[in-house]
Design a protein around this motif. Structure first.
Motif, PDB file in Angstrom:
ATOM      1  N   ILE A  14       0.872  -1.176   0.000  1.00 13.29           N
ATOM      2  CA  ILE A  14       0.000   0.000   0.000  1.00 13.29           C
ATOM      3  C   ILE A  14       0.905   1.219   0.000  1.00 13.29           C
ATOM      4  CG2 ILE A  14      -1.738   1.321   1.251  1.00 13.29           C
ATOM      5  CD1 ILE A  14      -2.844  -1.282   2.304  1.00 13.29           C
ATOM      6  N   ARG A  15       0.683   2.086  -0.974  1.00 11.64           N
ATOM      7  CA  ARG A  15       1.489   3.299  -1.096  1.00 11.64           C
ATOM      8  C   ARG A  15       0.569   4.482  -1.360  1.00 11.64           C
ATOM      9  NH1 ARG A  15       1.091   4.791  -6.232  1.00 11.64           N
ATOM     10  NH2 ARG A  15       1.121   3.251  -7.900  1.00 11.64           N
ATOM     11  N   ARG A  16       1.096   5.664  -1.126  1.00 12.79           N
ATOM     12  CA  ARG A  16       0.349   6.886  -1.407  1.00 12.79           C
ATOM     13  C   ARG A  16       0.134   6.991  -2.913  1.00 12.79           C
ATOM     14  NH1 ARG A  16      -0.421  11.643   2.049  1.00 12.79           N
ATOM     15  NH2 ARG A  16      -1.995  12.791   0.910  1.00 12.79           N
ATOM     16  N   ALA A  55      -5.473  16.384  -3.195  1.00 14.74           N
ATOM     17  CA  ALA A  55      -6.240  17.043  -2.132  1.00 14.74           C
ATOM     18  C   ALA A  55      -6.573  16.117  -0.963  1.00 14.74           C
ATOM     19  CB  ALA A  55      -7.533  17.625  -2.707  1.00 14.74           C
ATOM     20  N   HIS A  56      -6.588  14.798  -1.192  1.00 17.69           N
ATOM     21  CA  HIS A  56      -7.017  13.852  -0.161  1.00 17.69           C
ATOM     22  C   HIS A  56      -5.960  12.783   0.064  1.00 17.69           C
ATOM     23  CE1 HIS A  56     -10.850  15.802  -0.399  1.00 17.69           C
ATOM     24  NE2 HIS A  56     -10.924  15.549  -1.689  1.00 17.69           N
ATOM     25  N   ARG A  57      -6.053  12.130   1.187  1.00 16.26           N
ATOM     26  CA  ARG A  57      -5.130  11.026   1.491  1.00 16.26           C
ATOM     27  C   ARG A  57      -5.622   9.795   0.735  1.00 16.26           C
ATOM     28  NH1 ARG A  57      -2.695  11.623   7.489  1.00 16.26           N
ATOM     29  NH2 ARG A  57      -2.477  13.876   7.410  1.00 16.26           N
ATOM     30  N   THR A  58      -5.082   9.628  -0.453  1.00 10.94           N
ATOM     31  CA  THR A  58      -5.477   8.533  -1.325  1.00 10.94           C
ATOM     32  C   THR A  58      -4.334   7.535  -1.389  1.00 10.94           C
ATOM     33  OG1 THR A  58      -6.830  10.081  -2.600  1.00 10.94           O
ATOM     34  CG2 THR A  58      -6.337   7.962  -3.635  1.00 10.94           C
ATOM     35  N   PHE A  59      -4.667   6.263  -1.153  1.00  9.56           N
ATOM     36  CA  PHE A  59      -3.668   5.199  -1.116  1.00  9.56           C
ATOM     37  C   PHE A  59      -4.102   4.069  -2.027  1.00  9.56           C
ATOM     38  CE2 PHE A  59      -2.977   7.531   2.724  1.00  9.56           C
ATOM     39  CZ  PHE A  59      -1.611   7.481   2.933  1.00  9.56           C
ATOM     40  N   VAL A  60      -3.128   3.431  -2.671  1.00  5.19           N
ATOM     41  CA  VAL A  60      -3.411   2.313  -3.569  1.00  5.19           C
ATOM     42  C   VAL A  60      -2.753   1.050  -3.040  1.00  5.19           C
ATOM     43  CG1 VAL A  60      -3.719   3.710  -5.645  1.00  5.19           C
ATOM     44  CG2 VAL A  60      -1.466   2.854  -5.083  1.00  5.19           C
ATOM     45  N   ALA A  61      -3.447  -0.071  -3.240  1.00  7.83           N
ATOM     46  CA  ALA A  61      -2.883  -1.393  -2.974  1.00  7.83           C
ATOM     47  C   ALA A  61      -2.406  -1.924  -4.312  1.00  7.83           C
ATOM     48  CB  ALA A  61      -3.935  -2.317  -2.376  1.00  7.83           C
ATOM     49  N   VAL A  62      -1.136  -2.267  -4.397  1.00  8.35           N
ATOM     50  CA  VAL A  62      -0.575  -2.783  -5.641  1.00  8.35           C
ATOM     51  C   VAL A  62       0.052  -4.146  -5.393  1.00  8.35           C
ATOM     52  CG1 VAL A  62      -0.173  -0.524  -6.704  1.00  8.35           C
ATOM     53  CG2 VAL A  62       1.607  -1.548  -5.327  1.00  8.35           C
ATOM     54  N   GLY A  63      -0.008  -4.955  -6.420  1.00 11.09           N
ATOM     55  CA  GLY A  63       0.629  -6.267  -6.403  1.00 11.09           C
ATOM     56  C   GLY A  63       1.414  -6.423  -7.684  1.00 11.09           C
ATOM     57  N   ALA A  64       2.549  -7.061  -7.592  1.00 11.87           N
ATOM     58  CA  ALA A  64       3.395  -7.252  -8.771  1.00 11.87           C
ATOM     59  C   ALA A  64       2.906  -8.468  -9.559  1.00 11.87           C
ATOM     60  CB  ALA A  64       4.842  -7.442  -8.354  1.00 11.87           C
ATOM     61  N   PHE A  74      -8.003   0.741  -3.890  1.00  9.39           N
ATOM     62  CA  PHE A  74      -7.573   2.022  -3.347  1.00  9.39           C
ATOM     63  C   PHE A  74      -8.625   2.568  -2.406  1.00  9.39           C
ATOM     64  CE2 PHE A  74     -10.280   3.607  -6.675  1.00  9.39           C
ATOM     65  CZ  PHE A  74     -10.672   4.881  -6.301  1.00  9.39           C
ATOM     66  N   TYR A  75      -8.207   3.536  -1.608  1.00  6.71           N
ATOM     67  CA  TYR A  75      -9.153   4.264  -0.771  1.00  6.71           C
ATOM     68  C   TYR A  75      -8.725   5.716  -0.687  1.00  6.71           C
ATOM     69  CZ  TYR A  75      -6.038   4.538   3.332  1.00  6.71           C
ATOM     70  OH  TYR A  75      -5.004   4.824   4.189  1.00  6.71           O
ATOM     71  N   SER A  76      -9.675   6.545  -0.267  1.00 13.49           N
ATOM     72  CA  SER A  76      -9.402   7.961  -0.068  1.00 13.49           C
ATOM     73  C   SER A  76     -10.009   8.381   1.264  1.00 13.49           C
ATOM     74  CB  SER A  76     -10.007   8.773  -1.203  1.00 13.49           C
ATOM     75  OG  SER A  76      -9.768  10.143  -0.986  1.00 13.49           O
ATOM     76  N   LEU A  77      -9.169   8.966   2.105  1.00 16.33           N
ATOM     77  CA  LEU A  77      -9.588   9.446   3.420  1.00 16.33           C
ATOM     78  C   LEU A  77      -9.622  10.964   3.399  1.00 16.33           C
ATOM     79  CD1 LEU A  77     -10.141   8.995   6.473  1.00 16.33           C
ATOM     80  CD2 LEU A  77      -7.654   9.004   6.795  1.00 16.33           C
ATOM     81  N   VAL A  78     -10.788  11.515   3.692  1.00 11.78           N
ATOM     82  CA  VAL A  78     -10.954  12.962   3.824  1.00 11.78           C
ATOM     83  C   VAL A  78     -10.856  13.263   5.320  1.00 11.78           C
ATOM     84  CG1 VAL A  78     -12.553  14.891   3.495  1.00 11.78           C
ATOM     85  CG2 VAL A  78     -12.398  13.075   1.763  1.00 11.78           C
ATOM     86  N   LEU A  79     -10.063  14.260   5.688  1.00 10.13           N
ATOM     87  CA  LEU A  79      -9.848  14.540   7.104  1.00 10.13           C
ATOM     88  C   LEU A  79     -10.905  15.443   7.729  1.00 10.13           C
ATOM     89  CD1 LEU A  79      -5.967  14.965   7.250  1.00 10.13           C
ATOM     90  CD2 LEU A  79      -7.342  12.915   7.659  1.00 10.13           C
ATOM     91  N   ALA A  80     -11.439  16.382   6.955  1.00  6.88           N
ATOM     92  CA  ALA A  80     -12.390  17.337   7.538  1.00  6.88           C
ATOM     93  C   ALA A  80     -13.578  17.537   6.614  1.00  6.88           C
ATOM     94  CB  ALA A  80     -11.701  18.671   7.812  1.00  6.88           C
TER      95      ALA A  80
END
Length: 162
Positions: A14-16, A55-64, A74-80
């Motif tokens: 999982i990376r940004r 603009a948002h904390r978006t992270f992806v799950a990657v596999g080789a 992937f997911y995106s976390l909004v803080l406020a």
């Protein structure tokens, strides 16, 4: 960044997300089997743009795989206000624990940001998933026609400090 070996012995990282991921994330959303038929209107024309990723904390799950890194979800976390805005797992990767891994990562990010809860307005077919990963049902988000002509379950993740 975190890594985990999935039940099929593939390493999941999982990376940004970065701007160049935007097209792949958009394809994942628009191609989701969970948004076919009556639900297609909710993602028709939807775009995860580079501006959204920035603009948002978006992270992806990657596999080789043989072709290189493959986006599995992937997911995106909004803080406020605190909200899990997007969470998608590629159809072919579902059932392998990737959604749970993304939720665990999101909870760690929320904790690091000092949040004590994260709201989720769920897609109707994802309701059982959110129950299984520990979200608590808090209400119902009313329909918003024409894009979303159905009510949706609303959940909350309660973030425990460690």
């Amino acid at each position: 960044m975190s890594s985990r070996t999935s039940p099929v012995s593939r390493t999941i990282t999982i990376r940004r997300a970065v701007a160049r991921d935007a097209r792949r994330l958009t394809r994942l959303v628009r191609g989701s089997g969970a948004y076919q038929g009556e639900y297609a209107a909710a993602v028709a024309g939807y775009r995860v743009g580079p501006d959204y990723i920035e603009a948002h904390r978006t992270f992806v799950a990657v596999g080789a795989d043989e072709q290189g890194d493959r986006v599995l979800g992937f997911y995106s976390l909004v803080l406020a206000p605190p909200e899990l805005d997007l969470l998608f797992v590629a159809d072919e990767a579902q059932g392998r624990g990737i959604g749970r891994l993304l939720v665990e990562h999101m909870q760690a990010e929320a904790r690091a940001a000092g949040l004590d809860h994260v709201k989720v307005v769920s897609h109707v077919p994802a309701e059982d998933f959110y129950h299984r990963v520990g979200a608590v049902r808090t209400g119902t988000a009313l329909a918003n026609p024409p894009a979303v002509p159905w009510d949706r379950p609303e959940f909350e993740f309660r973030i425990r400090s460690e």
